[in-house]
Design a protein around this motif. Structure first.
Motif, PDB file in Angstrom:
ATOM      1  N   ILE A   1      28.227  11.504  44.624  1.00  0.00           N
ATOM      2  CA  ILE A   1      27.963  10.557  44.678  1.00  0.00           C
ATOM      3  C   ILE A   1      27.105  10.822  45.510  1.00  0.00           C
ATOM      4  O   ILE A   1      25.567  10.886  46.784  1.00  0.00           O
TER       5      ILE A   1
ATOM      6  N   TRP B   1      27.106  17.176  47.867  1.00  0.00           N
ATOM      7  CA  TRP B   1      27.243  15.890  47.216  1.00  0.00           C
ATOM      8  C   TRP B   1      27.004  15.097  46.253  1.00  0.00           C
ATOM      9  O   TRP B   1      27.412  14.315  45.123  1.00  0.00           O
TER      10      TRP B   1
ATOM     11  N   TYR C   1      35.883  12.606  50.620  1.00  0.00           N
ATOM     12  CA  TYR C   1      35.889  11.684  49.772  1.00  0.00           C
ATOM     13  C   TYR C   1      36.754  12.243  47.806  1.00  0.00           C
ATOM     14  O   TYR C   1      36.535  10.904  47.062  1.00  0.00           O
ATOM     15  N   GLU C   2      37.497  13.292  48.108  1.00  0.00           N
ATOM     16  CA  GLU C   2      38.396  13.812  47.343  1.00  0.00           C
ATOM     17  C   GLU C   2      38.879  12.555  47.162  1.00  0.00           C
ATOM     18  O   GLU C   2      39.418  11.749  46.001  1.00  0.00           O
TER      19      GLU C   2
ATOM     20  N   ILE D   1      37.847  12.232  43.597  1.00  0.00           N
ATOM     21  CA  ILE D   1      37.215  13.955  42.486  1.00  0.00           C
ATOM     22  C   ILE D   1      37.763  14.784  42.905  1.00  0.00           C
ATOM     23  O   ILE D   1      37.527  14.977  43.758  1.00  0.00           O
TER      24      ILE D   1
ATOM     25  N   ALA E   1      38.929   8.828  48.416  1.00  0.00           N
ATOM     26  CA  ALA E   1      37.638   7.748  48.286  1.00  0.00           C
ATOM     27  C   ALA E   1      37.580   7.399  46.749  1.00  0.00           C
ATOM     28  O   ALA E   1      37.830   6.881  46.280  1.00  0.00           O
ATOM     29  N   GLN E   2      37.138   8.954  46.511  1.00  0.00           N
ATOM     30  CA  GLN E   2      36.503   8.525  44.935  1.00  0.00           C
ATOM     31  C   GLN E   2      37.493   9.745  43.695  1.00  0.00           C
ATOM     32  O   GLN E   2      37.508   9.301  42.540  1.00  0.00           O
TER      33      GLN E   2
END
Length: 227
Positions: A54, A49, A178-179, A184, A181-182
């Motif tokens: 990240i 990550w 993570y996608e 990306i 939340a951010q």
């Protein structure tokens, strides 16, 4: 010439230990030095990550914790064939060597798969012989930790195959989280799903990919409406 330092010295556990401000006491009758070493799993981040910015992502122990919970929720059709407590133990042990080796990912071309395995095996031998050999056995001895780790590495038993699949499944969950939340795109990691072996875990992965598709569709729709 013979006394010159080699350009690529062989990685050793002792070399890493020599860099630690408080290396664990060896050959102790107490498990406390081993407990201290495990702290490194809590603070070492998963490298995959970090390449995407990240910086404060999951640690190795974060990854193993959720894996361990996941093994306890194996679908009934699979659970009937598995030794679930053994799977949970394997999930907690399988990345233990990374406490000293670190998280070496497939993109780290300077460390081959064979060299990674050698380093991890050396660390597991160190844990077994130098930190836990003199510790009175509880529910998990040093020798058993070594055996469980090797069973995972050999990937021949149904339990090992399941834990390997759970390892990949946990990565897919984190990818989508993570996608979300951010915002990306982490599609580079999607290929991991193709290596899942058991149909029950493939179903879990399919559910995650449906969630992922819905997220990106919604994001695209919101982006178009705001333009």
């Amino acid at each position: 010439m013979g006394s010159e330092t080699p350009l690529n010295p062989v990685w050793t556990t002792q070399d890493v230990l020599s860099t630690l401000p408080h290396p664990p006491e060896e050959n102790s009758a107490s498990p406390v030095p081993f407990f201290h070493l495990l702290e490194r799993l809590k603070t070492t981040k998963r490298e995959g990550w970090r390449r995407f910015g990240i910086a404060y992502g999951e640690s190795i122990s974060d990854h193993m914790y959720r894996m361990s919970i996941m093994t306890m929720l194996a679908p009934p059709s699979l659970a009937a064939k598995l030794n679930i407590p053994h799977c949970t133990k394997m999930a907690l042990v399988h990345d233990m060597a990374e406490s000293l080796v670190g998280d070496i990912t497939p993109v780290d071309k300077h460390v081959s798969k064979a060299e990674k395995a050698r380093r991890e095996g050396e660390v597991m031998d160190f844990l077994t012989k130098n930190l836990l050999a003199g510790v009175p056995g509880g529910a998990l001895t040093g020798e058993e930790i070594r055996r469980v780790f090797q069973e995972y590495e050999d990937n021949e038993t149904l339990e090992a195959k399941f834990v390997h699949d759970v390892d990949k499944m946990e990565l897919l969950l984190q990818m989508v989280e993570y996608e979300r939340a951010q915002g990306i795109d982490l599609s580079e990691f999607c290929h991991v799903a193709q290596r899942i072996q058991l149909p029950e875990v493939k179903e879990w992965a399919a559910t995650v990919f449906k969630e992922r598709e819905a997220f990106w569709k919604e994001k695209a729709a919101n982006g178009n409406s705001s333009s």
